[in-house]
Design a protein around this motif. Structure first.
Motif, PDB file in Angstrom:
ATOM      1  N   SER A  48      21.486  11.772  19.859  1.00 26.21           N
ATOM      2  CA  SER A  48      21.059  12.797  20.807  1.00 26.21           C
ATOM      3  C   SER A  48      20.821  12.225  22.189  1.00 26.21           C
ATOM      4  N   GLY A  49      20.915  10.938  22.337  1.00 26.36           N
ATOM      5  CA  GLY A  49      20.741  10.325  23.633  1.00 26.36           C
ATOM      6  C   GLY A  49      19.310   9.912  23.928  1.00 26.36           C
ATOM      7  N   GLY A  50      18.322  10.220  23.091  1.00 26.90           N
ATOM      8  CA  GLY A  50      16.929   9.838  23.311  1.00 26.90           C
ATOM      9  C   GLY A  50      16.649   8.443  22.763  1.00 26.90           C
ATOM     10  N   PRO A  51      15.504   7.850  23.108  1.00 23.39           N
ATOM     11  CA  PRO A  51      15.163   6.523  22.577  1.00 23.39           C
ATOM     12  C   PRO A  51      14.851   6.598  21.085  1.00 23.39           C
ATOM     13  N   ARG A  52      15.180   5.562  20.414  1.00 18.82           N
ATOM     14  CA  ARG A  52      14.945   5.464  18.973  1.00 18.82           C
ATOM     15  C   ARG A  52      13.484   5.142  18.695  1.00 18.82           C
ATOM     16  N   PRO A  53      12.874   5.777  17.711  1.00 16.50           N
ATOM     17  CA  PRO A  53      11.500   5.403  17.370  1.00 16.50           C
ATOM     18  C   PRO A  53      11.497   4.022  16.713  1.00 16.50           C
ATOM     19  N   ALA A  54      10.411   3.281  16.922  1.00 14.98           N
ATOM     20  CA  ALA A  54      10.282   1.942  16.327  1.00 14.98           C
ATOM     21  C   ALA A  54      10.165   2.075  14.814  1.00 14.98           C
ATOM     22  N   PRO A  55      10.784   1.161  14.085  1.00 15.03           N
ATOM     23  CA  PRO A  55      10.656   1.234  12.625  1.00 15.03           C
ATOM     24  C   PRO A  55       9.204   0.958  12.216  1.00 15.03           C
ATOM     25  N   PRO A  56       8.781   1.523  11.086  1.00 15.54           N
ATOM     26  CA  PRO A  56       7.387   1.297  10.653  1.00 15.54           C
ATOM     27  C   PRO A  56       7.172  -0.183  10.322  1.00 15.54           C
ATOM     28  N   MET A  57       5.969  -0.659  10.623  1.00 17.73           N
ATOM     29  CA  MET A  57       5.614  -2.057  10.343  1.00 17.73           C
ATOM     30  C   MET A  57       5.342  -2.222   8.851  1.00 17.73           C
ATOM     31  N   ARG A  58       5.885  -3.278   8.299  1.00 17.80           N
ATOM     32  CA  ARG A  58       5.680  -3.552   6.881  1.00 17.80           C
ATOM     33  C   ARG A  58       4.288  -4.157   6.679  1.00 17.80           C
ATOM     34  N   ALA A  59       3.679  -3.853   5.552  1.00 12.62           N
ATOM     35  CA  ALA A  59       2.341  -4.365   5.228  1.00 12.62           C
ATOM     36  C   ALA A  59       2.464  -5.729   4.554  1.00 12.62           C
ATOM     37  N   ALA A  60       1.601  -6.641   4.948  1.00  8.35           N
ATOM     38  CA  ALA A  60       1.534  -7.962   4.314  1.00  8.35           C
ATOM     39  C   ALA A  60       0.520  -7.914   3.174  1.00  8.35           C
ATOM     40  N   ASP A  61       0.576  -8.929   2.319  1.00  8.68           N
ATOM     41  CA  ASP A  61      -0.400  -9.000   1.224  1.00  8.68           C
ATOM     42  C   ASP A  61      -1.824  -9.059   1.765  1.00  8.68           C
ATOM     43  N   SER A  62      -2.025  -9.720   2.892  1.00 12.87           N
ATOM     44  CA  SER A  62      -3.374  -9.796   3.468  1.00 12.87           C
ATOM     45  C   SER A  62      -3.849  -8.422   3.931  1.00 12.87           C
ATOM     46  N   ASP A  63      -2.925  -7.572   4.428  1.00 10.87           N
ATOM     47  CA  ASP A  63      -3.289  -6.205   4.815  1.00 10.87           C
ATOM     48  C   ASP A  63      -3.705  -5.398   3.587  1.00 10.87           C
ATOM     49  N   ARG A  64      -2.933  -5.543   2.518  1.00  6.93           N
ATOM     50  CA  ARG A  64      -3.266  -4.826   1.271  1.00  6.93           C
ATOM     51  C   ARG A  64      -4.613  -5.298   0.722  1.00  6.93           C
ATOM     52  N   ALA A  65      -4.831  -6.619   0.738  1.00  5.09           N
ATOM     53  CA  ALA A  65      -6.088  -7.175   0.211  1.00  5.09           C
ATOM     54  C   ALA A  65      -7.283  -6.705   1.037  1.00  5.09           C
ATOM     55  N   ALA A  66      -7.122  -6.631   2.357  1.00  3.89           N
ATOM     56  CA  ALA A  66      -8.216  -6.159   3.212  1.00  3.89           C
ATOM     57  C   ALA A  66      -8.551  -4.696   2.902  1.00  3.89           C
ATOM     58  N   THR A  67      -7.532  -3.888   2.679  1.00  4.66           N
ATOM     59  CA  THR A  67      -7.766  -2.478   2.331  1.00  4.66           C
ATOM     60  C   THR A  67      -8.462  -2.367   0.983  1.00  4.66           C
ATOM     61  N   VAL A  68      -8.015  -3.170   0.011  1.00  5.81           N
ATOM     62  CA  VAL A  68      -8.648  -3.144  -1.320  1.00  5.81           C
ATOM     63  C   VAL A  68     -10.097  -3.592  -1.217  1.00  5.81           C
ATOM     64  N   HIS A  69     -10.384  -4.565  -0.369  1.00  5.88           N
ATOM     65  CA  HIS A  69     -11.773  -5.008  -0.181  1.00  5.88           C
ATOM     66  C   HIS A  69     -12.642  -3.873   0.359  1.00  5.88           C
ATOM     67  N   VAL A  70     -12.130  -3.126   1.322  1.00  8.97           N
ATOM     68  CA  VAL A  70     -12.875  -1.975   1.862  1.00  8.97           C
ATOM     69  C   VAL A  70     -13.104  -0.943   0.759  1.00  8.97           C
ATOM     70  N   LEU A  71     -12.085  -0.716  -0.071  1.00 13.36           N
ATOM     71  CA  LEU A  71     -12.227   0.262  -1.159  1.00 13.36           C
ATOM     72  C   LEU A  71     -13.228  -0.217  -2.211  1.00 13.36           C
ATOM     73  N   GLN A  72     -13.211  -1.499  -2.534  1.00 14.67           N
ATOM     74  CA  GLN A  72     -14.188  -2.037  -3.491  1.00 14.67           C
ATOM     75  C   GLN A  72     -15.612  -1.877  -2.956  1.00 14.67           C
ATOM     76  N   ASP A  73     -15.779  -2.130  -1.670  1.00 12.85           N
ATOM     77  CA  ASP A  73     -17.097  -1.959  -1.056  1.00 12.85           C
ATOM     78  C   ASP A  73     -17.528  -0.497  -1.119  1.00 12.85           C
ATOM     79  N   ALA A  74     -16.579   0.418  -0.909  1.00 15.11           N
ATOM     80  CA  ALA A  74     -16.904   1.851  -0.968  1.00 15.11           C
ATOM     81  C   ALA A  74     -17.324   2.249  -2.376  1.00 15.11           C
ATOM     82  N   VAL A  75     -16.661   1.695  -3.391  1.00 12.71           N
ATOM     83  CA  VAL A  75     -17.058   1.997  -4.775  1.00 12.71           C
ATOM     84  C   VAL A  75     -18.445   1.422  -5.044  1.00 12.71           C
ATOM     85  N   ALA A  76     -18.707   0.214  -4.570  1.00  5.93           N
ATOM     86  CA  ALA A  76     -20.013  -0.416  -4.790  1.00  5.93           C
ATOM     87  C   ALA A  76     -21.132   0.353  -4.098  1.00  5.93           C
TER      88      ALA A  76
END
Length: 155
Positions: free
Chosen positions: A4-32
């Motif tokens: 269409s002639g417009g700029p392309r959106p940036a591809p989504p950033m992939r999650a690293a294991d450290s990102d997943r672990a940080a999210t799980v830590h927040v969720l564990q704290d929420a359960v606690a």
């Protein structure tokens, strides 16, 4: 550019294991803290570990309040020294020998300690006599028969 002639959106950033672990830590704290039930926390943690992109992790913790910041611990000026250690040892001994129903008193405990010390002293003196040349011990070298005056017998 796309078709269409417009700029392309940036591809989504992939999650690293450290990102997943940080999210799980927040969720564990929420359960606690009781913000999530264990089942809901488990489902969200499974989704966090299965997430491929960072955008998949954000909705898992979006409805949770931030964890409270703990108060800082008071600064220590140095090592505690021997006094607190001695007080703790004294308190342990005092608690151990306190007279309670069905437990021996302090006299019996002191008698047991003295008996152990006596056995250690006797055992060490016996070992010294055996290994350090006491009567019939191994410390003396044999150099032949002796006469009644302690002289070597020439025979």
């Amino acid at each position: 550019m796309d078709g269409s002639g417009g700029p392309r959106p940036a591809p989504p950033m992939r999650a690293a294991d450290s990102d997943r672990a940080a999210t799980v830590h927040v969720l564990q704290d929420a359960v606690a803290r009781g913000l999530l039930t264990p089942d809901e926390g488990s489902d969200r943690m499974a989704a966090a570990w299965a997430a491929v992109h960072l955008r998949d992790l954000a909705p898992l913790t979006a409805d949770l309040p931030a964890a409270p910041v703990p108060a800082p611990l008071p600064a220590r000026t140095g090592a505690p020294g021997w006094r607190p250690l001695g007080l703790m040892a004294w308190e342990q001994v005092r608690t151990t020998v306190r007279r309670t129903p069905g437990r021996p008193g302090i006299r019996l405990a002191l008698a047991a300690v003295l008996a152990v010390l006596l056995l250690v002293a006797l055992g060490s003196s016996l070992l010294e006599a055996v290994f350090d040349g006491g009567p019939g011990g191994w410390g003396e070298e044999w150099d032949g028969p002796r006469d009644r005056w302690g002289e070597l017998d020439p025979d």
